[in-house]
Design a protein around this motif. Structure first.
Motif, PDB file in Angstrom:
ATOM      1  N   CYS A 269      73.475  68.912  19.913  1.00  8.90           N
ATOM      2  CA  CYS A 269      72.779  68.747  18.651  1.00  8.90           C
ATOM      3  C   CYS A 269      71.284  68.562  18.918  1.00  8.90           C
ATOM      4  CB  CYS A 269      73.347  67.540  17.913  1.00  8.90           C
ATOM      5  SG  CYS A 269      72.417  67.122  16.430  1.00  8.90           S
TER       6      CYS A 269
ATOM      7  N   LEU B 242      69.176  67.258  17.026  1.00  8.98           N
ATOM      8  CA  LEU B 242      68.631  66.035  16.440  1.00  8.98           C
ATOM      9  C   LEU B 242      69.052  64.799  17.222  1.00  8.98           C
ATOM     10  CD1 LEU B 242      68.663  65.855  12.546  1.00  8.98           C
ATOM     11  CD2 LEU B 242      66.786  65.468  14.121  1.00  8.98           C
ATOM     12  N   CYS B 243      70.359  64.602  17.389  1.00  7.54           N
ATOM     13  CA  CYS B 243      70.820  63.381  18.063  1.00  7.54           C
ATOM     14  C   CYS B 243      71.159  63.644  19.519  1.00  7.54           C
ATOM     15  CB  CYS B 243      72.013  62.777  17.331  1.00  7.54           C
ATOM     16  SG  CYS B 243      73.511  63.770  17.433  1.00  7.54           S
TER      17      CYS B 243
ATOM     18  N   CYS C 202      74.934  68.837  14.757  1.00  7.71           N
ATOM     19  CA  CYS C 202      76.288  68.329  14.606  1.00  7.71           C
ATOM     20  C   CYS C 202      76.515  68.067  13.110  1.00  7.71           C
ATOM     21  CB  CYS C 202      76.465  67.050  15.433  1.00  7.71           C
ATOM     22  SG  CYS C 202      75.559  65.629  14.788  1.00  7.71           S
TER      23      CYS C 202
ATOM     24  N   CYS D  99      74.352  65.209  11.582  1.00  2.00           N
ATOM     25  CA  CYS D  99      72.936  65.516  11.439  1.00  2.00           C
ATOM     26  C   CYS D  99      72.709  66.605  10.394  1.00  2.00           C
ATOM     27  CB  CYS D  99      72.348  65.928  12.785  1.00  2.00           C
ATOM     28  SG  CYS D  99      72.250  64.543  13.930  1.00  2.00           S
TER      29      CYS D  99
HETATM   30 ZN   LIG Z   1      73.502  65.303  15.704  1.00  4.99          ZN
END
Ligand SMILES: [Zn+2]
Length: 101
Positions: free
Chosen positions: A6, A8-9, A76, A79
């Motif tokens: 992912c 973002l995370c 994901c 996110c």
């Molecule tokens: Zn994520």
């Protein structure tokens, strides 16, 4: 096997168990139609088309970043939800204050 994570995370996405979402963002300069009277939308669409064609011809990534930019992210499911709620990353605190507690 290609592993995705992912953007973002940063957690790894298991292709067999995790849904992966792809976010594509296109940012391009808007050409406002001129007010000459005879101009219409078709003209500025052609103008954008010309620019895009020129960009495709060009080998340089630097050319036209401020005219046309395409971004791609893998997300994901969690996110993706966050992104969908606030795609422009506006100040979350103000927007969602009413739902806290
Ligand atoms: Zn994520």
């Amino acid at each position: 096997m290609i592993r995705y994570s992912c953007d973002l995370c940063k957690r790894d996405l298991d292709p067999e168990h995790d849904l992966r979402y792809v976010v594509k963002i296109e940012v391009y300069a808007a050409f406002d139609p001129t007010t000459d009277g005879e101009e219409d939308d078709r003209d500025h669409l052609e103008e954008i088309q010309d620019i895009l064609e020129r960009l495709e011809d060009s080998d340089s990534d630097q050319v036209g970043d401020d005219v046309y930019q395409q971004l791609r992210f893998d997300l994901c499911p969690e996110c993706r939800k966050k992104f969908a709620r606030n795609p422009l990353a506006r100040e979350a605190a103000k927007v969602f204050d009413f739902s806290s507690n």
